[in-house]
Scaffold this motif. Structure first.
Motif, mmCIF file in Angstrom:
data_model
loop_
_atom_site.group_PDB
_atom_site.id
_atom_site.type_symbol
_atom_site.label_atom_id
_atom_site.label_comp_id
_atom_site.label_asym_id
_atom_site.label_seq_id
_atom_site.Cartn_x
_atom_site.Cartn_y
_atom_site.Cartn_z
ATOM 1 N N CYS A 107 0.843 -1.202 0.000
ATOM 2 C CA CYS A 107 0.000 0.000 0.000
ATOM 3 C C CYS A 107 0.875 1.248 0.000
ATOM 4 N N LEU A 108 0.520 2.220 -0.833
ATOM 5 C CA LEU A 108 1.169 3.519 -0.859
ATOM 6 C C LEU A 108 0.107 4.608 -0.808
ATOM 7 N N LEU A 109 0.403 5.683 -0.110
ATOM 8 C CA LEU A 109 -0.445 6.878 -0.087
ATOM 9 C C LEU A 109 0.378 7.976 -0.729
ATOM 10 N N SER A 110 0.026 8.381 -1.953
ATOM 11 C CA SER A 110 0.944 9.220 -2.707
ATOM 12 C C SER A 110 0.250 10.355 -3.443
ATOM 13 N N ASP A 111 0.956 11.489 -3.464
ATOM 14 C CA ASP A 111 0.550 12.605 -4.320
ATOM 15 C C ASP A 111 1.755 13.165 -5.061
ATOM 16 N N ARG A 112 2.843 12.364 -5.153
ATOM 17 C CA ARG A 112 4.073 12.796 -5.817
ATOM 18 C C ARG A 112 4.444 11.790 -6.893
ATOM 19 N N ALA A 113 4.355 12.199 -8.138
ATOM 20 C CA ALA A 113 4.618 11.278 -9.248
ATOM 21 C C ALA A 113 6.080 10.852 -9.292
ATOM 22 N N ASP A 141 -4.895 12.746 -6.337
ATOM 23 C CA ASP A 141 -4.588 13.257 -7.679
ATOM 24 C C ASP A 141 -4.526 12.085 -8.648
ATOM 25 N N ARG A 142 -5.696 11.589 -9.050
ATOM 26 C CA ARG A 142 -5.751 10.394 -9.905
ATOM 27 C C ARG A 142 -5.068 10.603 -11.265
ATOM 28 N N PRO A 143 -5.276 11.710 -11.970
ATOM 29 C CA PRO A 143 -4.620 11.869 -13.280
ATOM 30 C C PRO A 143 -3.098 11.749 -13.211
ATOM 31 N N THR A 144 -2.488 12.392 -12.207
ATOM 32 C CA THR A 144 -1.034 12.320 -12.072
ATOM 33 C C THR A 144 -0.586 10.906 -11.738
ATOM 34 N N ILE A 167 -6.926 4.126 -5.914
ATOM 35 C CA ILE A 167 -8.125 4.434 -5.132
ATOM 36 C C ILE A 167 -8.116 5.918 -4.794
ATOM 37 N N ASP A 168 -9.225 6.589 -4.988
ATOM 38 C CA ASP A 168 -9.329 8.006 -4.656
ATOM 39 C C ASP A 168 -9.497 8.191 -3.153
ATOM 40 N N LEU A 169 -8.806 9.180 -2.620
ATOM 41 C CA LEU A 169 -8.927 9.492 -1.199
ATOM 42 C C LEU A 169 -10.381 9.781 -0.828
ATOM 43 N N GLU A 170 -11.083 10.441 -1.723
ATOM 44 C CA GLU A 170 -12.486 10.767 -1.471
ATOM 45 C C GLU A 170 -13.324 9.512 -1.278
ATOM 46 N N PRO A 225 -4.548 14.717 5.006
ATOM 47 C CA PRO A 225 -5.362 13.507 5.189
ATOM 48 C C PRO A 225 -4.618 12.216 4.857
ATOM 49 N N LEU A 226 -3.756 12.242 3.846
ATOM 50 C CA LEU A 226 -2.995 11.039 3.509
ATOM 51 C C LEU A 226 -2.054 10.641 4.641
ATOM 52 N N ASN A 227 -1.583 11.626 5.390
ATOM 53 C CA ASN A 227 -0.711 11.330 6.527
ATOM 54 C C ASN A 227 -1.505 10.636 7.640
ATOM 55 N N HIS A 228 -2.742 11.076 7.839
ATOM 56 C CA HIS A 228 -3.605 10.450 8.850
ATOM 57 C C HIS A 228 -4.111 9.081 8.394
ATOM 58 N N LEU A 229 -4.308 8.907 7.096
ATOM 59 C CA LEU A 229 -4.902 7.671 6.581
ATOM 60 C C LEU A 229 -4.064 6.444 6.920
#
Length: 867
Positions: A107-113, A141-144, A167-170, A225-229
């Motif tokens: 599992c990864l929680l990412s917003d950095r391509a 950020d699904r597109p990235t 998976i989208d955070l939302e 939120p990704l940090n808390h997830l």
């Protein structure tokens, strides 16, 4: 055949082996291997044969067996060695086949391509069966993220083979809410401690429970939120039927087969929920470098909790300390919360610090022990009592430390030979070498974690640390870039090919120019605040000298400079250590804590440089070699690894006629009179020689650096005529011209390469000026970000400072004497009226302060733009 009775004895040992192996006591856990080894020591004459059996059992792929399996194996131990060997081999093969078929969930929680690409590519490239990997990526950020996955698959012919789910955070948030869970980032109190979009915490939020962060400690990442997830993963529906999952940060490089870590998860103690990396680096406030702490750092030492190596009483805020401190009831509150929420006594020295970069999570144990609820209890207390501001490291990592107190286990407990490297986003390769480490620290690592602000893909990345990242994104597996890392290390060990000294006349703006040169990655002057180097830009402290006396508190450098980088440090402390050999033997009675931290490095340096004990000249020569050639593993002040040219600055006002370097006061001997009395310049140099001051000329002859001579012909042109008499201006200009001629003659006599630079040219044609320097030093062209107005303002401030301190213009003290008919004030200089001097000093004070404020503002804008 083993001795009679051996099986029954071993069965009795094994009967107690499994339960004990599934418990863990702080600070380090007891593994099956450790326990069996201890048991064997207690079996007397059978210990050798039982040890051999133990090794065979532990060689099984799963790294653990059930109690029944172990008992059967012990009974089989009575059979012949050949039959037993065959059974072990068959069992090993069976478990290996079963293990290879098992899916590994990541599992990864990412917003950095950039980070995500390298993390997943390295995992696929270095895992034997990447088709067995199931990757879950939660993103906002699904597109990235989708584009990053496409890039990853294009790097490997036929794709990676990994099954990847985005998976989208939302969607995750909605699923949690539907299951009755209200995550932290939806709470009404969330984001109440922050005052702006930059992450500045609201000081009005503080009370007597609050820990006030250090100035450096603020980042919006800690409350994302990704940090808390991370602390809600076992509650996600995607993982509801899984026993365990590997969690990756998106700033790691995996250099080994992830199945090794996956299988080792079976050895996680029953009372623990995560297998974590416990290796850390710690900031040394005295030497101003990061020091390798291995896996020994505790909660009492980490900056993620307010202690940070101090005792609790020293952390309390007072009228003098308002940052990096806590309210008077903070520690009592933490102890009460630890007992109420965790049911345990708070003993920070008993808990090892850990990192979330590469973690194995036991999802079942997590849910059974209610760890998400415990995390939320600490968060509720934090919002109710205002303990840690949300953008602080104490919030992002400190609260997890408290919530997971006694619930983590270090990787080294089950994989002692497998290395998990952290902190690569904080340190440089120079600091690695300074700690006695080399390229094997990276090459032998199972995981590289670039936690910190210097990511391997960022502009300020260390050139050697970035190699694994650069090779990975090119599709190169770990085993193929190991040799490249070794070559990079060998290049780092070599001396730089060239060096220079900038000799700068007063009021030339030389500090600004040397800052610009440091932007070139091939040139190291250590002056740029954005540089990764810590080499001194000047052999004395910037913006003024400290004279003969070194700062009494060696770690209290207001300019955040490396205290031990300056000549003033060497000139005082090397002789002192030479005279006190007991310090090197560990007897440091009478020294402060800051002083003691420097002693081991000074002792080591003196041992390697015995000639430096032969006087100031030899000591200064040894010091300048460090500054201009660098890469000493025992010196904290060094340059980036791709440096080709190193340099520093010496003001001509510090140079006396004999070449002595005098940092105490400006040289004011009337040169015309000196020449008349002593004949020529060489005789003058000999006749004015003073014992105890190092000779620059002797050092230049041995090191032979290139010389950048930065001059200013009209440096007195802006002095207000109504304040300074024409005769004074002429005398000052004559003195400077004569001294310039003397220095130029000495340099030419030694046959050194010299490039003359003039302020009037460089301040207007800055680009051409920098190109001249590049050509002279033999480095490639670079892009520079500069503002000429900053250059001119710095020179203007230097001018006002020069006027103010000039002996030709009486100070307020001298003027007071003049009023009484004392000292120099009684001569013709006393003709100036009291009103004139007041007007002069008022003018100088105003222009200096105004210039300083304007330059600080422009430097801040320039720095922000560069970032």
């Amino acid at each position: 055949m083993p001795p009679s009775g051996g099986a029954s004895l071993f069965v009795s040992l094994l009967a107690t082996l499994l339960p004990l192996s599934q418990q863990c006591s702080s600070p380090s856990c007891q593994t099956t291997e450790n326990f069996v080894g201890t048991a064997n020591l207690e079996t007397g004459g059978e210990e050798a044969s039982l040890l051999e059996f133990q090794e065979k059992i532990l060689a099984l792929p799963s790294q653990s067996m059930s109690k029944k399996d172990l008992s059967i194996a012990a009974e089989d131990y009575q059979e012949s060695g050949e039959i037993f060997e065959e059974k072990l081999k068959a069992e090993r093969s069976r478990r290996k086949r079963k293990s290879q078929k098992e899916k590994i969930h990541i599992c990864l929680l990412s917003d950095r391509a950039e980070g995500l690409i390298a993390t997943l590519l390295s995992t696929a490239l270095n895992t034997h069966r990447p088709d067995r990997l199931v990757v879950w990526i939660v993103t906002d950020d699904r597109p990235t993220t989708t584009e990053a996955i496409r890039t990853i698959n294009n790097k490997i012919p036929g794709g990676t083979g990994m099954k990847i789910h985005i998976i989208d955070l939302e969607d995750v948030t909605r699923d949690l809410v539907n299951s009755g869970i209200n995550p932290v980032w939806l709470w009404k109190d969330f984001n109440t401690s922050v005052s702006d979009t930059m992450g500045t915490w609201n000081r009005r939020w503080a009370n007597e429970f609050t820990a006030r962060p250090f100035p450096w400690d603020h980042s919006l990442t800690h409350m994302h939120p990704l940090n808390h997830l991370r602390f809600y993963l076992p509650m996600m529906k995607q993982f509801s039927r899984l026993e365990r999952v590997l969690f990756f940060d998106d700033d790691i490089i995996v250099q080994g087969d992830v199945r090794k870590a996956w299988n080792a998860g079976r050895m996680l103690a029953r009372d623990r929920v995560m297998m974590v990396s416990c290796e850390t680096w710690g900031w040394n406030a005295s030497t101003k470098v990061f020091m390798f702490q291995g896996g020994t750092s505790t909660f009492a030492e980490t900056g993620a909790l307010p202690l940070a190596g101090r005792i609790q009483d020293d952390t309390i805020c007072n009228e003098y300390i308002s940052e990096g401190c806590v309210g008077r009831r903070h520690w009592r509150n933490i102890k009460d919360l630890m007992m109420r929420i965790n049911g345990q006594r708070f003993a920070p020295e008993s808990q090892l610090t850990w990192n979330y970069g590469f973690v194995l999570i036991d999802l079942q144990s997590w849910r059974i022990l209610g760890m998400t609820k415990r995390y939320e209890q600490w968060m509720q207390a934090n919002y109710h009592q205002h303990i840690f501001p949300e953008t602080s490291l104490m919030y992002g990592l400190g609260i997890p430390f408290l919530a997971f107190y006694n619930r983590t286990q270090c990787w080294r407990d089950v994989l002692p030979k497998t290395k998990f490297r952290n902190g690569l986003g904080y340190i440089t390769y120079t600091e690695l070498a300074f700690n006695g480490l080399d390229d094997s620290y990276l090459n032998d690592a199972y995981v590289l974690h670039y936690n910190g602000h210097k990511k391997p893909y960022s502009e300020n990345a260390d050139p050697i640390f970035s190699v694994p990242y650069e090779q990975t994104v090119m599709g190169v597996p770990h085993e193929e870039y190991v040799e490249l890392m070794r070559r990079k290390h060998n290049q780092h060990r070599d001396l730089v090919r060239d060096s220079f000294i900038m000799l700068a006349e007063p009021m030339t703006g030389s500090k600004w120019l040397i800052d610009q040169l440091d932007q070139n990655s091939k040139i190291c002057t250590g002056s740029n605040s954005l540089a990764t180097s810590n080499n001194p830009s000047s052999i004395s402290f910037p913006m003024g000298s400290i004279g003969n006396s070194v700062l009494k508190k060696l770690g209290n450098d207001k300019d955040n400079r490396y205290t031990s980088c300056y000549w003033s440090f060497f000139s005082e402390w090397v002789p002192r250590v030479n005279q006190n050999h007991r310090w090197c033997e560990g007897n440091t009675t009478g020294l402060s804590a800051d002083e003691i931290r420097h002693i081991p490095k000074l002792c080591a340096w003196i041992k390697e440089n015995p000639r430096a004990q032969q006087g100031q000249d030899q000591l200064f020569l040894a010091y300048m070699k460090l500054v201009l050639r660098g890469n000493s593993q025992i010196w904290s002040c060094q340059c980036p690894k791709d440096t080709e040219v190193m340099g520093t600055r010496i003001m001509t006002e510090w140079i006396e006629y004999n070449g002595g370097v005098n940092l105490n006061s400006e040289f004011r001997r009337p040169i015309a009179k000196g020449i008349r009395e002593n004949g020529d310049l060489k005789d003058l140099a000999k006749s004015t020689k003073e014992i105890g001051k190092p000779s620059l000329w002797a050092t230049l002859k041995k090191i032979r650096p290139k010389i950048l001579f930065f001059r200013q012909d009209a440096h007195l042109g802006s002095i207000p005529g109504q304040f300074v008499e024409i005769e004074q201006m002429k005398a000052e200009q004559e003195r400077m011209k004569a001294k310039r001629h003397f220095i130029q003659t000495m340099l030419q006599t030694m046959g050194l390469s010299i490039l003359y630079l003039d302020y009037s040219f460089c301040s207007v044609h800055t680009s051409s000026c920098l190109r001249q320097v590049e050509k002279f030093l033999g480095v490639k062209k670079a892009h520079y970000s500069y503002d000429n107005s900053v250059f001119r303002l710095q020179m203007e401030m230097s001018q006002t400072s020069k006027i103010f301190s000039s002996s030709n213009i009486p100070s307020r003290v001298n003027h007071a004497k003049a009023k009484k008919g004392e000292g120099k004030g009684s001569n013709e200089k006393g003709k100036h009226s009291q009103k004139t001097y007041r007007k002069l000093h008022k003018f100088l004070d105003s222009i200096t302060e105004a210039t300083r404020r304007k330059m600080e503002s422009m430097n801040h804008k320039s720095s922000s733009k560069h970032k």
